[in-house]
Enzyme design. Structure first.
Site, PDB file in Angstrom:
ATOM      1  NE  ARG A   1     -10.436  12.455   3.578  1.00  0.00           N
ATOM      2  CZ  ARG A   1     -10.263  11.133   3.519  1.00  0.00           C
ATOM      3  NH1 ARG A   1     -11.274  10.318   3.727  1.00  0.00           N
ATOM      4  NH2 ARG A   1      -9.084  10.636   3.230  1.00  0.00           N
TER       5      ARG A   1
ATOM      6  CG  ASN B   1      -1.848   1.111   1.321  1.00  0.00           C
ATOM      7  OD1 ASN B   1      -1.820   2.020   0.482  1.00  0.00           O
ATOM      8  ND2 ASN B   1      -2.706   1.102   2.322  1.00  0.00           N
TER       9      ASN B   1
END
Ligand code: ADP
Length: 398
Positions: free
Chosen positions: A241, A7
């Site tokens: 967020r 990743n």
């Protein structure tokens, strides 16, 4: 047989060596993190059989970092020269409309992932760096790309499309792509197994609550809706967020606060959410503040829970009937109160959490609803690396 799962981020690379036949809660054979790539203060941490070792060094780029990580694995007998890997699995954030399945990576696939950079300017270039470097270092292995968006690629058009001018939307590929798809798919496949149900007839809501957070509605193993959108900014309140906000706020900030597009982007993605409201994005820190009765922390938490319940309610109606609701990822797997508050006072809808079951700590998938709750509530630890290794095994017939 092992899969090397990578990743790759812009300044870090996470990796695991995973046996695709292992259980979701098994530790990988080895895992590691290359961090601060491009900074003088780089570090590589490798964990093998639960033993952690850390090396601090300057890591000029992804190639240097991955090569050194492989040397460290080799020195411990679990590197690419000793172990026979059947494939390298790469997490790729954005597959756009192009990818609804994992694919074997070749030069053409690399360039297709590159073409998707405008949709994921932060993530896809970093994922590509990892792919290119790993293919260079391990050219004889099959490399498989697994996309975060793939599970949502075939959502019904009514869920996938926005009510935005269709010419503009099609010219710029604007639609709801969704993210965390590998996790939602993995968890939604575990749920029928835990419940002993036929997956074909299971309607469920999966709640991936980590630092990033998203919800999905799943029917017959297929995604019907999800909370993230063109980007991972939409939907639930997250660590940093906003989740859903009135898009008019963006024009207002541009006109009235004279903020640039980049400033607004940073504000909404990195300085908002729980952090923007309470100053911390980690839920353990938020919980401590709540215990001290900090009013900002309470407000952040209440907004977080309110938004979560809003999506759960919407997905209950979209699915028509819900058999299971499951919690996963850092917050979902660990925060007892979030689970209790997200589903409090819904007995009328057949949802009843058992407080004792909910409070039990375990790394196993488990049911936390009462026996008479018609909707089963579960905690299902996610394991995206295992899911990637399993997909790579299927694709390469290992
Ligand atoms: P991501 O992959 O999105 O970075 P994770 O799924 O690892 O995130 O979740 C990370 C978040 O999980 C942390 O920011 C923290 O808020 C939360 N978390 C982790 N452990 C706990 C815990 N024991 N109790 C409450 N929250 C936790």
């Amino acid at each position: 047989m092992y899969c090397l799962v990578i990743n790759s981020g812009s300044s870090s690379i996470k990796f695991q060596i995973v046996d695709p036949a292992s259980a979701a809660t098994d530790e990988p054979l080895a895992s590691g993190l290359v961090e601060q790539i491009g900074e003088p203060s780089g570090a590589i941490t490798v964990t093998i059989n639960g033993e952690k070792s850390r090396e601090e060094l300057e890591i000029a780029d992804h190639t240097v970092g991955l090569k050194r990580a492989f040397e460290l694995l080799d020195a411990n007998g679990v590197g690419p020269t000793q172990l026979e890997f059947f494939a390298v699995g790469h997490r790729v954030v954005h597959g756009g409309k192009l990818f609804s399945e994992p694919v074997l990576i070749d030069a053409q696939i690399e360039s297709m992932i590159e073409d998707l950079i405008p949709l994921a300017p932060l993530h896809n270039p970093a994922n590509l760096d990892g792919i290119r470097v790993a293919r260079e270092i391990l050219p004889d292995l099959p490399h498989v790309a697994v996309f975060d968006t793939a599970f949502f690629n075939h959502m019904p058009p009514a869920a996938a499309l926005y009510a935005i001018n269709n010419e503009v939307a099609s010219e710029h590929d604007i639609r709801r792509y969704g993210f965390h798809g590998t996790s939602h798919e993995f968890v939604s496949q575990q749920v029928p197994k835990v419940l002993g149900r036929d997956p074909e007839h299971t309607r469920q809501i999966t709640l991936h609550l980590g630092n990033g957070a998203s919800a999905a509605a799943v029917h017959n193993g297929r995604a019907m809706d999800t909370s993230m959108g063109l980007t991972p900014l939409a939907g639930l309140v997250m660590g940093t967020r906003t989740g859903d906000i009135d898009p008019g706020i963006i024009f207002h900030l541009a006109r009235e606060a004279k903020m640039s597009v980049d400033e607004i982007d940073t504000l909404l993605n990195k300085k908002s959410g729980v952090k923007g409201l309470a100053g911390v994005n980690d839920f353990r820190a938020l919980r401590e503040m709540i215990e001290q009765d900090n009013s900002d922390a309470w407000l952040a938490y209440n907004i977080y829970i309110h938004q979560l319940r809003r999506f759960i309610g919407a997905y209950m109606i979209i699915l028509g009937r819900v058999d299971a609701i499951s919690f996963t990822a850092g917050v979902g797997e660990n925060d007892v109160e979030v689970r209790a508050d997200a589903l409090a006072d819904l007995e009328l809808y057949g949802i009843k959490i058992d407080p004792e079951r909910n409070a039990q700590r375990s790394s196993d998938p488990r049911v936390i609803s009462t026996d008479d709750s018609t909707v089963k509530v579960l905690v299902v630890p996610t394991n995206e690396e295992l899911a990637i290794a399993q997909k790579a095994a299927v694709l390469t017939q290992a």
